[in-house]
Structure formats: structure tokens, C-alpha cells
Design a protein around this motif. Structure first.
Motif, PDB file in Angstrom:
ATOM      1  N   SER A  15       0.794  -1.231   0.000  1.00  0.00           N
ATOM      2  CA  SER A  15       0.000   0.000   0.000  1.00  0.00           C
ATOM      3  C   SER A  15       0.826   1.280   0.000  1.00  0.00           C
ATOM      4  O   SER A  15       1.970   1.310   0.454  1.00  0.00           O
ATOM      5  N   ASN A  16       0.172   2.334  -0.490  1.00  0.00           N
ATOM      6  CA  ASN A  16       0.752   3.673  -0.377  1.00  0.00           C
ATOM      7  C   ASN A  16       0.814   4.063   1.094  1.00  0.00           C
ATOM      8  O   ASN A  16       1.721   4.757   1.528  1.00  0.00           O
ATOM      9  N   THR A  17      -0.199   3.617   1.825  1.00  0.00           N
ATOM     10  CA  THR A  17      -0.256   3.896   3.265  1.00  0.00           C
ATOM     11  C   THR A  17       1.037   3.443   3.939  1.00  0.00           C
ATOM     12  O   THR A  17       1.591   4.141   4.781  1.00  0.00           O
ATOM     13  N   PHE A  64      -5.238   5.447   6.903  1.00  0.00           N
ATOM     14  CA  PHE A  64      -6.031   4.679   5.924  1.00  0.00           C
ATOM     15  C   PHE A  64      -6.271   5.477   4.642  1.00  0.00           C
ATOM     16  O   PHE A  64      -6.227   6.707   4.650  1.00  0.00           O
ATOM     17  N   PRO A  65      -6.522   4.752   3.537  1.00  0.00           N
ATOM     18  CA  PRO A  65      -6.839   5.439   2.286  1.00  0.00           C
ATOM     19  C   PRO A  65      -8.321   5.804   2.232  1.00  0.00           C
ATOM     20  O   PRO A  65      -9.157   5.093   2.814  1.00  0.00           O
ATOM     21  N   LEU A  66      -8.625   6.874   1.542  1.00  0.00           N
ATOM     22  CA  LEU A  66     -10.026   7.257   1.363  1.00  0.00           C
ATOM     23  C   LEU A  66     -10.653   6.307   0.346  1.00  0.00           C
ATOM     24  O   LEU A  66     -10.114   6.107  -0.744  1.00  0.00           O
ATOM     25  N   THR A  68     -14.181   5.831  -1.558  1.00  0.00           N
ATOM     26  CA  THR A  68     -15.502   6.387  -1.852  1.00  0.00           C
ATOM     27  C   THR A  68     -15.922   7.385  -0.767  1.00  0.00           C
ATOM     28  O   THR A  68     -16.952   7.234  -0.119  1.00  0.00           O
ATOM     29  N   ASP A  69     -15.048   8.349  -0.587  1.00  0.00           N
ATOM     30  CA  ASP A  69     -15.269   9.461   0.350  1.00  0.00           C
ATOM     31  C   ASP A  69     -15.357   9.058   1.818  1.00  0.00           C
ATOM     32  O   ASP A  69     -15.756   9.855   2.659  1.00  0.00           O
ATOM     33  N   MET A  70     -15.017   7.827   2.146  1.00  0.00           N
ATOM     34  CA  MET A  70     -15.049   7.373   3.546  1.00  0.00           C
ATOM     35  C   MET A  70     -13.864   6.450   3.813  1.00  0.00           C
ATOM     36  O   MET A  70     -12.896   6.472   3.077  1.00  0.00           O
ATOM     37  N   VAL A  97      -5.480  10.366   6.790  1.00  0.00           N
ATOM     38  CA  VAL A  97      -6.310   9.944   5.656  1.00  0.00           C
ATOM     39  C   VAL A  97      -5.611  10.400   4.381  1.00  0.00           C
ATOM     40  O   VAL A  97      -5.298  11.585   4.227  1.00  0.00           O
ATOM     41  N   GLN A  98      -5.355   9.456   3.498  1.00  0.00           N
ATOM     42  CA  GLN A  98      -4.730   9.834   2.217  1.00  0.00           C
ATOM     43  C   GLN A  98      -5.611   9.342   1.075  1.00  0.00           C
ATOM     44  O   GLN A  98      -6.314   8.335   1.204  1.00  0.00           O
ATOM     45  N   SER A  99      -5.583  10.080  -0.032  1.00  0.00           N
ATOM     46  CA  SER A  99      -6.503   9.736  -1.122  1.00  0.00           C
ATOM     47  C   SER A  99      -5.850   9.876  -2.492  1.00  0.00           C
ATOM     48  O   SER A  99      -4.739  10.401  -2.616  1.00  0.00           O
ATOM     49  N   GLY A 100      -6.590   9.404  -3.482  1.00  0.00           N
ATOM     50  CA  GLY A 100      -6.080   9.425  -4.853  1.00  0.00           C
ATOM     51  C   GLY A 100      -6.226  10.777  -5.514  1.00  0.00           C
ATOM     52  O   GLY A 100      -5.279  11.311  -6.100  1.00  0.00           O
ATOM     53  N   PHE A 101      -7.404  11.369  -5.439  1.00  0.00           N
ATOM     54  CA  PHE A 101      -7.621  12.675  -6.059  1.00  0.00           C
ATOM     55  C   PHE A 101      -6.855  13.744  -5.283  1.00  0.00           C
ATOM     56  O   PHE A 101      -6.671  13.613  -4.070  1.00  0.00           O
ATOM     57  N   PRO A 102      -6.446  14.773  -5.966  1.00  0.00           N
ATOM     58  CA  PRO A 102      -5.555  15.733  -5.287  1.00  0.00           C
ATOM     59  C   PRO A 102      -6.204  16.611  -4.220  1.00  0.00           C
ATOM     60  O   PRO A 102      -5.519  17.070  -3.316  1.00  0.00           O
ATOM     61  N   TYR A 105     -10.211  18.613   0.089  1.00  0.00           N
ATOM     62  CA  TYR A 105     -11.628  18.892   0.385  1.00  0.00           C
ATOM     63  C   TYR A 105     -12.446  17.606   0.533  1.00  0.00           C
ATOM     64  O   TYR A 105     -13.328  17.513   1.381  1.00  0.00           O
ATOM     65  N   GLN A 106     -12.109  16.606  -0.316  1.00  0.00           N
ATOM     66  CA  GLN A 106     -12.861  15.349  -0.285  1.00  0.00           C
ATOM     67  C   GLN A 106     -12.840  14.670   1.062  1.00  0.00           C
ATOM     68  O   GLN A 106     -13.758  13.930   1.400  1.00  0.00           O
ATOM     69  N   SER A 107     -11.765  14.865   1.813  1.00  0.00           N
ATOM     70  CA  SER A 107     -11.587  14.113   3.066  1.00  0.00           C
ATOM     71  C   SER A 107     -12.081  14.858   4.291  1.00  0.00           C
ATOM     72  O   SER A 107     -11.997  14.326   5.400  1.00  0.00           O
ATOM     73  N   GLY A 133      -3.817  13.157  -3.600  1.00  0.00           N
ATOM     74  CA  GLY A 133      -2.846  12.957  -4.689  1.00  0.00           C
ATOM     75  C   GLY A 133      -1.800  11.899  -4.394  1.00  0.00           C
ATOM     76  O   GLY A 133      -0.669  11.987  -4.866  1.00  0.00           O
ATOM     77  N   VAL A 134      -2.198  10.869  -3.631  1.00  0.00           N
ATOM     78  CA  VAL A 134      -1.201   9.883  -3.211  1.00  0.00           C
ATOM     79  C   VAL A 134      -1.107   8.677  -4.165  1.00  0.00           C
ATOM     80  O   VAL A 134      -0.068   8.031  -4.259  1.00  0.00           O
ATOM     81  N   GLU A 135      -2.183   8.380  -4.895  1.00  0.00           N
ATOM     82  CA  GLU A 135      -2.120   7.210  -5.779  1.00  0.00           C
ATOM     83  C   GLU A 135      -0.986   7.410  -6.797  1.00  0.00           C
ATOM     84  O   GLU A 135      -0.780   8.504  -7.300  1.00  0.00           O
ATOM     85  N   TYR A 199      -4.659   4.940 -15.959  1.00  0.00           N
ATOM     86  CA  TYR A 199      -4.119   4.149 -14.848  1.00  0.00           C
ATOM     87  C   TYR A 199      -5.200   3.271 -14.220  1.00  0.00           C
ATOM     88  O   TYR A 199      -5.014   2.082 -13.983  1.00  0.00           O
ATOM     89  N   TRP A 200      -6.383   3.892 -13.971  1.00  0.00           N
ATOM     90  CA  TRP A 200      -7.466   3.159 -13.306  1.00  0.00           C
ATOM     91  C   TRP A 200      -8.013   2.048 -14.203  1.00  0.00           C
ATOM     92  O   TRP A 200      -8.294   0.936 -13.729  1.00  0.00           O
ATOM     93  N   ASN A 201      -8.153   2.357 -15.505  1.00  0.00           N
ATOM     94  CA  ASN A 201      -8.640   1.320 -16.419  1.00  0.00           C
ATOM     95  C   ASN A 201      -7.671   0.141 -16.473  1.00  0.00           C
ATOM     96  O   ASN A 201      -8.085  -1.014 -16.560  1.00  0.00           O
TER      97      ASN A 201
END
Ligand SMILES: Cc1cc2nc3c(=O)[nH]c(=O)nc-3n(C[C@H](O)[C@H](O)[C@H](O)COP(=O)(O)O)c2cc1C
Length: 224
Positions: A15-17, A64-66, A68-70, A97-102, A105-107, A133-135, A199-201
Motif C-alpha cells: 500500500s501507499n499507506t 487509511f486510504p479514502l 468512496t469518500d469514507m 487519511v490519504q486519497s487518490g484525487f488531489p 476537500y474530499q476528506s 494525490g497519493v495514488e 491508470y485506473w482502467n
């Protein structure tokens, strides 16, 4: 046991975590030279061990990674498990909390949840670090991740000295809070080329899930 870290990523050691925890601990160890135990919440077969470690810790940090917004489902289950534990003395709790989108605000919504959770569990809430922006950090050349890892190392160093987060670094990591209008427009133009989904596809195809990407199994069926 003083500080115990929990990694809430279903990817565990891949994991990135984990990379962020490693950086955090490299800074922490500059100040306190002891081994901080790191537990993987995804190790469901070690649940007893995980809960025992939680019960005996004075300070708990949950990374933990975000999702779906949770939080991922395994982290939610962990929260439910720890809520059944009676703490003999007051414990401190912190979250990363770390997430893919930069955008940070999402978190901020899960942050509100975490603060409330700590209150309900009668834990001393230290705070929540948010980093977007961690992915992809595993694939990036070191010059691209240097600042991120340095910040996490400094965060760990500060935590070891003060048992709390450095608010200056926390606000630095929360940038961009929201993308500027120009960047948002640019992003939607680029997304038309398919580049933003590349990347996601790739991940979906590797997991044989590409054809199922629009499924929504929990949606209610139309009934007339
Ligand atoms: C099922 C799933 C849901 C996700 N939901 C979000 C999301 O809502 N917002 C976001 O910014 N990133 C989202 N991501 C991206 C992850 O937060 C990001 O890739 C993170 O760095 C993964 O960390 P890990 O390798 O430690 O698991 C999601 C990823 C997955 C697999």
C-alpha cells in the motif's frame, strides 16, 4: 505499549499507506529510538492480536486510504470492534487519511466523522492529517515524492517530540484544498482524451473488472 500504528489499507504491504507510515516512522525514530508496532487491519485472521494491541496502547495512530469518500470497510469494522473495548485509562487517537484525487476537500467529511468517533469512544482526539494525490507514488521517480516523504518524516519527528501533529505541516499537506477553476477546466479537457482514466482502467483490466465498471449491485431494481 506507547504508540501503536494501524494501517487500514486492504493492500497491506503493497500500500501507499505503508510508504507514508515508513516515512513517518523514519522521522519518529530520529527522536525516539524504539520500534513502533505497525498492524495491518486487513489481517482479519489476526483480529484478536490487533484488538489486544489497540487495548494496550496509550496512543493510537490509524492511517487509511479514502475509499468512496469514507474509510474502507475493514476500517469501519475495526472501529466497530474497538467501540466494544472498555479502556481502563484514557487513550489518545490520531488519524491520517490519504486519497487518490488531489483535493483535500474530499476528506474533510470523513475528518468530521473521525472527530465525532473519538468523542463517542471517549478518546482524546489528537487530530487528522489529510493528504490527497497519493495514488501512483510507488511509480513516481524519487524527485517527485521527495517533498511528500520529507513532510511525513518531519510529521513523525514532531509527533515523537510532542505527541501531536504539526499543524503547519498538516495545512501544507492539505494543498490543494480545492483545485482552481483553471485546473478543473484543464482536467476536464484532458479527461476527454482518456488519459486521466488510463491508470485506473489498467487496474480494472488487470483485475478482470473492466467490463463490470458500471455495475451497481446495490441499486434498487425498478419495479412498476
Ligand atoms: C475502492 C476504492 C475507492 C476509492 N475512493 C476514493 C475516493 O473517494 N477519493 C479519492 O480521492 N481516492 C479514492 N481512491 C483512491 C485511494 O484513496 C488511493 O489510491 C490511495 O492512495 C490508496 O492507498 P493504499 O495503496 O494505501 O490502499 C479509492 C480507491 C479504491 C480502490
Amino acid at each position: 505499549m506507547q504508540v501503536v500504528i494501524f494501517n487500514g489499507s486492504p493492500r497491506r504491504k503493497k500500500s501507499n499507506t505503508k510508504l507514508l507510515i515508513n516515512s513517518f516512522l523514519s522521522g519518529y525514530k530520529k527522536v525516539i529510538d524504539t520500534k513502533v508496532p505497525v498492524y495491518y487491519i486487513a489481517s482479519l485472521n489476526k483480529k484478536e492480536e490487533l484488538l489486544y494491541a489497540y487495548k494496550n496502547a496509550k496512543t493510537v495512530i490509524i492511517f487509511f486510504p479514502l475509499y468512496t469518500d469514507m474509510m474502507p470497510g475493514i476500517v469501519k469494522e475495526f472501529f466497530e470492534d474497538i467501540s466494544k473495548i472498555k479502556n481502563s485509562e484514557r487513550k489518545k487517537i490520531a488519524f491520517v487519511v490519504q486519497s487518490g484525487f488531489p483535493e483535500a476537500y474530499q476528506s474533510i467529511f470523513v475528518e468530521k466523522y473521525l472527530e465525532k468517533l473519538a468523542k463517542r469512544l471517549k478518546l482524546d482526539y489528537i487530530g487528522t492529517i489529510i493528504k490527497g494525490g497519493v495514488e501512483g507514488i510507488k511509480l513516481m521517480p524519487s524527485w517527485m515524492t521527495k517533498e511528500l516523504f520529507t513532510n511525513f518524516s518531519s510529521l513523525g519527528e514532531y509527533f515523537a517530540k510532542n505527541n501531536e501533529f504539526d499543524e503547519e505541516i498538516n495545512s501544507k499537506l492539505r494543498k490543494p484544498y480545492k483545485m482552481s477553476k483553471i485546473k478543473r477546466n484543464l482536467f476536464s479537457i484532458i479527461s476527454k482524451t482518456g488519459l486521466t482514466n488510463f491508470y485506473w482502467n489498467g487496474n480494472l483490466k488487470r483485475n478482470k473488472a473492466y467490463e463490470k465498471r458500471h455495475n451497481h449491485p446495490y441499486a434498487q431494481k425498478w419495479s412498476h
